[in-house]
Design an enzyme around this catalytic site. Structure first.
Site, PDB file in Angstrom:
ATOM      1  N   TRP A  68     -26.692  -8.457 -20.634  1.00  0.00           N
ATOM      2  CA  TRP A  68     -25.624  -8.170 -22.090  1.00  0.00           C
ATOM      3  C   TRP A  68     -26.007  -6.790 -22.374  1.00  0.00           C
ATOM      4  O   TRP A  68     -27.000  -5.944 -22.355  1.00  0.00           O
ATOM      5  CB  TRP A  68     -25.372  -9.064 -22.774  1.00  0.00           C
ATOM      6  CG  TRP A  68     -24.947  -8.594 -24.185  1.00  0.00           C
ATOM      7  CD1 TRP A  68     -23.668  -8.222 -23.796  1.00  0.00           C
ATOM      8  CD2 TRP A  68     -25.531  -8.183 -25.254  1.00  0.00           C
ATOM      9  NE1 TRP A  68     -23.106  -8.314 -25.545  1.00  0.00           N
ATOM     10  CE2 TRP A  68     -24.482  -8.510 -26.273  1.00  0.00           C
ATOM     11  CE3 TRP A  68     -26.002  -8.233 -26.042  1.00  0.00           C
ATOM     12  CZ2 TRP A  68     -23.941  -7.961 -27.860  1.00  0.00           C
ATOM     13  CZ3 TRP A  68     -26.407  -8.233 -27.464  1.00  0.00           C
ATOM     14  CH2 TRP A  68     -24.889  -7.676 -28.229  1.00  0.00           C
ATOM     15  N   ASP A  73     -34.264 -13.556 -25.791  1.00  0.00           N
ATOM     16  CA  ASP A  73     -33.001 -12.942 -27.231  1.00  0.00           C
ATOM     17  C   ASP A  73     -31.963 -14.932 -27.203  1.00  0.00           C
ATOM     18  O   ASP A  73     -31.469 -15.389 -25.635  1.00  0.00           O
ATOM     19  CB  ASP A  73     -31.783 -12.071 -26.662  1.00  0.00           C
ATOM     20  CG  ASP A  73     -30.939 -11.609 -27.106  1.00  0.00           C
ATOM     21  OD1 ASP A  73     -30.239 -11.762 -28.078  1.00  0.00           O
ATOM     22  OD2 ASP A  73     -30.218 -11.305 -26.544  1.00  0.00           O
ATOM     23  N   LYS A 132     -22.255 -17.017 -33.107  1.00  0.00           N
ATOM     24  CA  LYS A 132     -21.831 -18.479 -32.066  1.00  0.00           C
ATOM     25  C   LYS A 132     -21.513 -19.552 -32.772  1.00  0.00           C
ATOM     26  O   LYS A 132     -21.088 -20.058 -32.317  1.00  0.00           O
ATOM     27  CB  LYS A 132     -22.243 -18.169 -30.171  1.00  0.00           C
ATOM     28  CG  LYS A 132     -22.661 -16.422 -30.252  1.00  0.00           C
ATOM     29  CD  LYS A 132     -21.385 -15.280 -29.640  1.00  0.00           C
ATOM     30  CE  LYS A 132     -21.643 -14.181 -29.840  1.00  0.00           C
ATOM     31  NZ  LYS A 132     -20.804 -13.559 -28.006  1.00  0.00           N
TER      32      LYS A 132
END
Ligand code: PMP
Length: 398
Positions: A130, A211, A246
């Site tokens: 990311w 993560d 999310k």
């Protein structure tokens, strides 16, 4: 002194979002920005979140300060969600938890904490990873090293290359692993691969940093946490950053959690004191509203059930879209194998087309994705599937 500043180019995803908003094409599709979308292309407030907010409006009595660690109840309930309530690290009180401003806040404070442990700290990140990992971790002074991960020709993880690179890491190096739904590739380690990575890292004395921003959007809440939980059982020290952006749809409420696992309860308490002092000097304490929502949902069996049901619907919508996309491509006369999309998890996959083709999709068909061809699968829906596949066919054949 401001006159010497030069402008920073706009984030390409945000720039693309602005062009998408201005585009008047009736069939335009946004596959760029990384938020979940429903069949109507909306990112709604989840049902359980709406109910929790209504309750909070009635029950909250103060907006007074909390603490650098945020809400202890939130921290405890999210720890049970992430590790599983019975996990030995929780029972042994080896985990320090801090409610953070989103997953980004957790990542940055993890990096600040790790940098405080050693001024030679190196963190290994996947290629690709990311985009925000680099500034979040590097900005705290961690040295960034990269291990190969997603192979664009194989359309899968190059696992041998990953292991070979990690073999060259030095004792004490930190390895960032995506807990599930790898962003940007959607290619996740399977259980056997997680175990092999754990074995290598134990042997070499490396420190896991997980993560996990998409728990529940890959295969299930428990299934997605497999790697994180397994590592937490094996390693004396570890860090993990998680996000409620999310899976609770709380993006702008900035709700995340940082976990630091130490070798014993005493070291965990000391590590916590270090972490909380770093938080105090950065943003003092996290915003509270999103965490109050999560805490309310996780603490109420009916709301929790409602949330898990909706999360399950979101997960199944994404995996259903993946299957229908592959089926639609196979039913067209596109002569290329896109079946890898079905084998990947979460919102993202690389479509695997080149930047010129990405540009043609945008200019000729008003279909927006970032240049790497990372697409947000959740941006598709049944109504636009045929349009998308015919546009793809046109750019592949031209
Ligand atoms: N990690 C990864 C891999 C992500 O994709 C994201 C969100 N895009 C985050 C962390 C953090 O998100 P947030 O700060 O919005 O919770």
């Amino acid at each position: 002194m401001f006159e010497h500043l030069s402008a920073v180019p706009q984030d390409p995803i945000l720039a693309m979002l602005a062009s998408y908003r201005e585009d008047t094409h009736p069939q335009k599709i946004d596959l760029g920005i990384g938020v979940y979308k429903n069949d109507q292309g909306d990112t709604p407030i989840m049902r359980a979140v709406q109910q929790a907010e209504a309750r909070l409006l009635q029950s909250e009595t103060t907006k007074s300060y909390t603490a650098p660690a945020g809400s202890p109840v939130y921290n405890e309930r999210v720890a049970a969600l992430v590790f599983g309530a019975e996990h030995p690290v929780l029972k042994d009180r080896r985990v320090v938890s801090a409610q953070t401003p989103g997953g980004c806040g957790a990542l940055r404070m993890a990096a600040e904490f790790l940098r405080g442990c050693s001024d030679r700290s190196k963190v290994w990140v996947s290629t690709p990873t990311w985009a925000n990992h680099m500034p979040l971790l590097g900005g705290a002074g961690l040295q960034i090293c990269q291990y190969p991960y997603y192979d664009h020709d194989l359309k899968a993880i190059d696992f041998d290359a990953m292991l070979s690179a990690l073999e060259t890491a030095d004792r004490g190096d930190i390895v960032l692993l995506h807990g599930c739904c790898h962003n940007p590739s959607g290619a996740d380690l399977n259980r056997e691969q997680w175990l092999a990575v754990a074995e290598l890292m134990q042997r070499k004395g490396l420190i896991p940093f997980v993560d996990m921003a998409y728990q529940g959007l890959g295969s299930g809440l428990d299934e997605d946490a497999y790697g994180l939980r397994m590592l937490a059982e094996r390693f004396p020290e570890m860090v993990a950053a998680t996000s409620c952006s999310k899976n609770f749809g709380l993006y702008r409420e900035r709700t995340g959690t940082l976990f630091i696992i130490a070798a014993n309860a005493e070291q965990a308490a000391t590590a916590g004191s270090q972490l909380f002092s770093k938080i105090r000097s950065h943003y003092s304490m996290p915003p509270s509203h999103g965490a109050a929502i999560v805490e309310t949902i996780l603490g109420d069996p009916a709301l929790n059930q409602e949330w898990q049901t909706e999360l399950g619907e979101m997960r199944e919508r994404i995996s259903g879209l993946r299957q229908r996309l592959v089926a639609s491509i196979n039913a067209s006369d596109i002569d290329a194998d896109f079946s890898f999309i079905e084998r990947q998890f979460g919102m993202f996959s690389f479509l695997g087309i080149n930047p010129q083709q990405v540009e043609r999709l945008r200019l000729n068909h008003s279909i927006y994705m970032i240049d790497s061809s990372r697409m947000n699968v959740a941006g598709l829906n049944d109504a636009c599937m045929d349009y998308f596949v015919s546009a793809l066919r046109e750019v592949l054949n031209s």
